[in-house]
Design a protein around this motif. Structure first.
Motif, PDB file in Angstrom:
ATOM      1  N   VAL A   1     -49.366  16.959 -17.299  1.00 40.37           N
ATOM      2  CA  VAL A   1     -50.570  16.320 -17.847  1.00 40.37           C
ATOM      3  C   VAL A   1     -50.276  15.738 -19.226  1.00 40.37           C
ATOM      4  CG1 VAL A   1     -52.915  16.748 -18.690  1.00 40.37           C
ATOM      5  CG2 VAL A   1     -52.156  17.778 -16.542  1.00 40.37           C
ATOM      6  N   ILE A   2     -49.636  16.519 -20.089  1.00 36.95           N
ATOM      7  CA  ILE A   2     -49.338  16.061 -21.455  1.00 36.95           C
ATOM      8  C   ILE A   2     -48.367  14.888 -21.421  1.00 36.95           C
ATOM      9  CG2 ILE A   2     -48.270  16.731 -23.652  1.00 36.95           C
ATOM     10  CD1 ILE A   2     -49.344  19.594 -23.098  1.00 36.95           C
ATOM     11  N   GLY A   3     -47.361  14.956 -20.545  1.00 32.57           N
ATOM     12  CA  GLY A   3     -46.389  13.866 -20.443  1.00 32.57           C
ATOM     13  C   GLY A   3     -47.038  12.546 -20.063  1.00 32.57           C
ATOM     14  N   PHE A   4     -47.893  12.573 -19.022  1.00 33.22           N
ATOM     15  CA  PHE A   4     -48.597  11.351 -18.629  1.00 33.22           C
ATOM     16  C   PHE A   4     -49.607  10.928 -19.694  1.00 33.22           C
ATOM     17  CE2 PHE A   4     -47.290  11.877 -14.094  1.00 33.22           C
ATOM     18  CZ  PHE A   4     -46.834  10.585 -13.919  1.00 33.22           C
ATOM     19  N   GLY A   5     -50.192  11.902 -20.407  1.00 36.43           N
ATOM     20  CA  GLY A   5     -51.122  11.572 -21.480  1.00 36.43           C
ATOM     21  C   GLY A   5     -50.444  10.779 -22.575  1.00 36.43           C
ATOM     22  N   ILE A   6     -49.256  11.196 -22.964  1.00 37.11           N
ATOM     23  CA  ILE A   6     -48.514  10.482 -24.003  1.00 37.11           C
ATOM     24  C   ILE A   6     -48.156   9.073 -23.537  1.00 37.11           C
ATOM     25  CG2 ILE A   6     -46.281  10.428 -25.200  1.00 37.11           C
ATOM     26  CD1 ILE A   6     -46.556  13.556 -25.277  1.00 37.11           C
ATOM     27  N   ALA A   7     -47.654   8.953 -22.297  1.00 38.21           N
ATOM     28  CA  ALA A   7     -47.285   7.633 -21.759  1.00 38.21           C
ATOM     29  C   ALA A   7     -48.498   6.708 -21.690  1.00 38.21           C
ATOM     30  CB  ALA A   7     -46.664   7.790 -20.373  1.00 38.21           C
ATOM     31  N   ALA A   8     -49.642   7.242 -21.244  1.00 40.54           N
ATOM     32  CA  ALA A   8     -50.849   6.430 -21.110  1.00 40.54           C
ATOM     33  C   ALA A   8     -51.370   5.972 -22.468  1.00 40.54           C
ATOM     34  CB  ALA A   8     -51.934   7.215 -20.369  1.00 40.54           C
ATOM     35  N   ILE A   9     -51.395   6.881 -23.433  1.00 42.12           N
ATOM     36  CA  ILE A   9     -51.899   6.528 -24.771  1.00 42.12           C
ATOM     37  C   ILE A   9     -51.003   5.480 -25.428  1.00 42.12           C
ATOM     38  CG2 ILE A   9     -52.266   7.436 -27.109  1.00 42.12           C
ATOM     39  CD1 ILE A   9     -53.155  10.079 -25.699  1.00 42.12           C
ATOM     40  N   LEU A  10     -49.695   5.641 -25.305  1.00 41.84           N
ATOM     41  CA  LEU A  10     -48.766   4.638 -25.862  1.00 41.84           C
ATOM     42  C   LEU A  10     -48.963   3.279 -25.184  1.00 41.84           C
ATOM     43  CD1 LEU A  10     -45.504   6.767 -26.181  1.00 41.84           C
ATOM     44  CD2 LEU A  10     -46.968   5.958 -28.040  1.00 41.84           C
ATOM     45  N   ASN A  11     -49.203   3.295 -23.865  1.00 41.55           N
ATOM     46  CA  ASN A  11     -49.470   2.045 -23.138  1.00 41.55           C
ATOM     47  C   ASN A  11     -50.738   1.373 -23.645  1.00 41.55           C
ATOM     48  OD1 ASN A  11     -47.272   1.864 -21.468  1.00 41.55           O
ATOM     49  ND2 ASN A  11     -48.424   2.012 -19.559  1.00 41.55           N
ATOM     50  N   VAL A  12     -51.813   2.158 -23.811  1.00 44.23           N
ATOM     51  CA  VAL A  12     -53.087   1.606 -24.277  1.00 44.23           C
ATOM     52  C   VAL A  12     -52.921   0.983 -25.657  1.00 44.23           C
ATOM     53  CG1 VAL A  12     -55.432   2.202 -25.026  1.00 44.23           C
ATOM     54  CG2 VAL A  12     -54.538   3.134 -22.890  1.00 44.23           C
ATOM     55  N   GLN A  13     -52.168   1.644 -26.528  1.00 39.70           N
ATOM     56  CA  GLN A  13     -51.922   1.096 -27.864  1.00 39.70           C
ATOM     57  C   GLN A  13     -51.215  -0.247 -27.787  1.00 39.70           C
ATOM     58  OE1 GLN A  13     -49.739   4.286 -29.769  1.00 39.70           O
ATOM     59  NE2 GLN A  13     -51.591   5.151 -30.694  1.00 39.70           N
ATOM     60  N   ARG A  14     -50.234  -0.371 -26.902  1.00 38.93           N
ATOM     61  CA  ARG A  14     -49.510  -1.632 -26.756  1.00 38.93           C
ATOM     62  C   ARG A  14     -50.413  -2.725 -26.190  1.00 38.93           C
ATOM     63  NH1 ARG A  14     -45.516   1.978 -27.084  1.00 38.93           N
ATOM     64  NH2 ARG A  14     -43.357   1.306 -27.446  1.00 38.93           N
ATOM     65  N   VAL A  15     -51.217  -2.365 -25.183  1.00 40.20           N
ATOM     66  CA  VAL A  15     -52.140  -3.348 -24.601  1.00 40.20           C
ATOM     67  C   VAL A  15     -53.154  -3.814 -25.644  1.00 40.20           C
ATOM     68  CG1 VAL A  15     -54.007  -3.657 -22.930  1.00 40.20           C
ATOM     69  CG2 VAL A  15     -51.888  -2.551 -22.229  1.00 40.20           C
ATOM     70  N   GLN A  16     -53.663  -2.878 -26.411  1.00 43.52           N
ATOM     71  CA  GLN A  16     -54.649  -3.228 -27.438  1.00 43.52           C
ATOM     72  C   GLN A  16     -54.042  -4.180 -28.464  1.00 43.52           C
ATOM     73  OE1 GLN A  16     -56.242   0.102 -29.587  1.00 43.52           O
ATOM     74  NE2 GLN A  16     -58.090  -0.992 -30.203  1.00 43.52           N
ATOM     75  N   ARG A  17     -52.795  -3.939 -28.816  1.00 47.37           N
ATOM     76  CA  ARG A  17     -52.136  -4.789 -29.813  1.00 47.37           C
ATOM     77  C   ARG A  17     -51.791  -6.172 -29.235  1.00 47.37           C
ATOM     78  NH1 ARG A  17     -47.922  -1.998 -30.489  1.00 47.37           N
ATOM     79  NH2 ARG A  17     -46.367  -3.353 -29.520  1.00 47.37           N
ATOM     80  N   LEU A  18     -51.269  -6.202 -28.026  1.00 44.93           N
ATOM     81  CA  LEU A  18     -50.812  -7.465 -27.437  1.00 44.93           C
ATOM     82  C   LEU A  18     -51.959  -8.337 -26.931  1.00 44.93           C
ATOM     83  CD1 LEU A  18     -47.771  -6.071 -25.426  1.00 44.93           C
ATOM     84  CD2 LEU A  18     -47.637  -7.555 -27.435  1.00 44.93           C
ATOM     85  N   ALA A  19     -52.962  -7.700 -26.318  1.00 45.80           N
ATOM     86  CA  ALA A  19     -54.064  -8.455 -25.709  1.00 45.80           C
ATOM     87  C   ALA A  19     -55.313  -8.472 -26.584  1.00 45.80           C
ATOM     88  CB  ALA A  19     -54.408  -7.858 -24.342  1.00 45.80           C
ATOM     89  N   ASP A  20     -55.251  -7.786 -27.739  1.00 50.66           N
ATOM     90  CA  ASP A  20     -56.422  -7.665 -28.606  1.00 50.66           C
ATOM     91  C   ASP A  20     -57.604  -7.097 -27.811  1.00 50.66           C
ATOM     92  OD1 ASP A  20     -57.845  -7.816 -30.979  1.00 50.66           O
ATOM     93  OD2 ASP A  20     -58.557  -9.852 -30.588  1.00 50.66           O
ATOM     94  N   MET A  21     -57.300  -6.111 -26.967  1.00 50.93           N
ATOM     95  CA  MET A  21     -58.304  -5.555 -26.058  1.00 50.93           C
ATOM     96  C   MET A  21     -59.322  -4.708 -26.814  1.00 50.93           C
ATOM     97  SD  MET A  21     -57.729  -2.936 -22.851  1.00 50.93           S
ATOM     98  CE  MET A  21     -57.386  -1.553 -23.945  1.00 50.93           C
TER      99      MET A  21
END
Length: 538
Positions: free
Chosen positions: A424-444
């Motif tokens: 759970v923690i491993g996927f949580g870290i991967a998901a949060i890092l992904n969301v941060q990248r999407v937010q930065r790249l797509a201005d989501m």
């Protein structure tokens, strides 16, 4: 066929995916009746080798086709889209043929590696499927790039039906010759099914080809990309995707070596450790992957949609599609996690007659939100051309998960639940890092009220409805046996919980008119029904 919105495409693929799962479940049940545990064992031996070689054969190319075709069509470059398809088809046909030949000619070696010579015939029988599935993946990528998900959906259903019918017929015919022959017949079903799916796609393409070629010949956009440049772009996109697809099997292999060992360190003997590992990997893990039927479909539909918006430089469209995909993912993931947590033990009793596995599922259920969110945000990043980003985030998640698995599984208090918590923690870290990248790249935009608060509140109401069902559990004992009553109340709780969540989401304004209209066929009737009962708030 015309292109669909990415949510309509996802809905079409989801329905196909659910249908395929049901047919597959029927196949497994009937096959087990015919050939028993030993025959199933022989049948299953071919699949790890087959799936690994298939991953090598396709190597992320279908997603690359989808993205590049979508980019070309967004610019009106039909010639470039068609050339990309032809180049990719040639690459995949060649790789599929070579890998099929490797499996066919090396089946004896692979059977020796599996330490069972009877696995030879199933391996030989399944080898043609690699070529057919690989070629089929090129056509699917081409249609997905045109944002046509119906051909893929129909071919998936045709593939599964063809596989099941041919496999069962061959099993009945070959069973008198021995279990290895029957297992080989079941394995050949994969090739027969792939042929059926490929045939559907070729027929659809031949029906559409005239119109497509007319647009190609009349295009005014200049196509300057040569074949070498296309090959470079295909591999530049597909190699990171392939690396990402290898991370999960590697995590499984690491778990296989770490978890039983650390369970021994926690004080469990080998037999008990094996049973606990089975609860994690064979019972709880498959259940938490059920909601991913929807997010996998969403991801397939999302890549070309994001690629199109990026190619047209429509930043607002990139932003809104990213937000909508994440919002829909959380609308699914949050109630799924809550429901699986509440009903963990009843579900494992219902499906596996194993109450203890419910403790593992209860912990692992919390990862549904992160798993589905990771898949969706990975598709967004792939559509934006950042194919390496999901690999990096999953790598960091896997690294931390491995360390936590080593430490937590050795705890006598946590033992196998520690391994689940690490996942759970491993996927949580991967998901949060992904969301941060999407937010930065797509201005989501995040809009936490819409994406988090409303589904959380509706999930709490759903939980109350489920618990109220269980508070009246004793009523069923008066006319049902204890076992039947428990299974009955679980099914009722699932249905009531789903209805309660949907109703509360409507009342909170979490589902809007435009959301319903995105659903194919049933969207407009649902809007009329919701308006009739005054359920729409926006």
């Amino acid at each position: 066929m015309t292109k669909q919105s990415f949510l309509k495409g996802a809905a079409i693929l989801t329905l196909a995916g659910i249908s395929v799962r049901f047919v597959g479940a029927f196949f497994r049940i009937v096959l087990a009746m015919f050939i028993g545990d030993e025959g199933i064992g022989l049948f299953q031996m071919a699949y790890p080798v087959y799936s690994t070689l298939l991953a090598v054969s396709t190597a992320g190319v279908p997603i690359a086709i989808s993205k590049l075709v979508a980019e070309n069509l967004a610019r009106g470059n039909y010639r470039g889209a068609y050339r990309t398809f032809r180049v990719a088809l040639s690459i995949l046909a060649l790789s599929g043929f070579l890998i099929s030949a490797v499996l066919y000619l090396g089946a004896e070696y692979f059977a020796g590696f599996l330490t069972d010579p009877l696995a030879y015939l199933p391996l030989v029988s399944i080898s043609p499927a690699i070529f057919l599935v690989t070629v089929m993946s090129a056509y699917r990528g081409f249609f997905q790039g045109q944002q046509q998900m119906m051909p893929t959906a129909i071919s998936q259903i045709a593939e599964q039906l063809g596989r099941v019918v041919i496999a069962l017929l061959l099993v009945l015919f070959l069973l008198p010759m021995g279990l290895e022959y029957a297992a080989a017949g079941a394995s050949f079903g994969a090739a027969a099914g792939a042929f059926c799916g490929l045939l559907i796609l070729v027929v659809v393409w031949l029906r559409q080809k005239k119109q497509f070629m007319h647009r190609l010949k009349s295009q005014r956009v200049k196509d300057e990309e040569n074949i070498r440049a296309i090959i470079y772009r295909i591999f530049a996109l597909s190699v990171p995707i392939t690396l990402g697809s290898l991370v999960m099997p590697l995590i499984t292999l690491v778990d296989l070596s770490i978890v039983p060992q650390q369970l021994n360190a926690a004080g469990f003997d080998t037999i008990r450790a094996r049973a606990l590992y089975g609860q994690l990997t064979g019972m709880a893990s498959p259940i938490i992957h059920i909601p991913t039927i929807i997010t996998v479909a969403l991801a397939i539909s999302l890549v070309p949609a994001m690629s199109e918006a990026l190619a047209l430089r429509k930043n607002n469209l990139v932003r809104e599609r990213s937000y909508l995909a994440v919002r829909m993912t959380l609308l699914l993931g949050i109630p799924s996690a809550v429901g699986l947590y509440l009903l963990a033990e009843p579900i494992t009793v219902l499906l596996f007659n194993n109450a203890e596995a419910g403790q593992v599922l209860a912990v692992l259920s919390l990862g549904v939100v992160f798993l589905t969110l990771y898949q969706t945000t990975s598709a967004i990043l792939q559509g934006l051309g950042r194919t390496m980003d999901p690999v990096i985030t999953l790598f960091w998640g896997a690294l931390i998960k491995t360390g936590l698995t080593w430490y937590l599984t050795a705890s006598p208090q946590l033992h196998i639940r520690g391994a689940a918590l690490a996942t759970v923690i491993g996927f949580g870290i991967a998901a949060i890092l992904n969301v941060q990248r999407v937010q930065r790249l797509a201005d989501m935009p995040l809009r936490p009220v819409e994406t988090l608060l409303k589904p959380l509140v509706a999930s709490v109401g759903m939980a109350a409805a489920v618990l109220s069902i269980y508070s009246n559990f004793d009523l069923l004992h008066s006319f049902l046996s204890p076992s039947a009553a428990e299974k009955g109340v679980t099914l009722v709780a699932v249905i009531v919980g789903a209805l309660a969540y949907a109703l509360l989401l409507f009342l909170l304004g979490g589902i809007r008119r435009e959301d319903l209209l995105l659903l194919p066929k049933i969207g407009e009737p649902l809007v009329r029904w919701a308006e009739k009962f005054h359920l729409l708030r926006g």
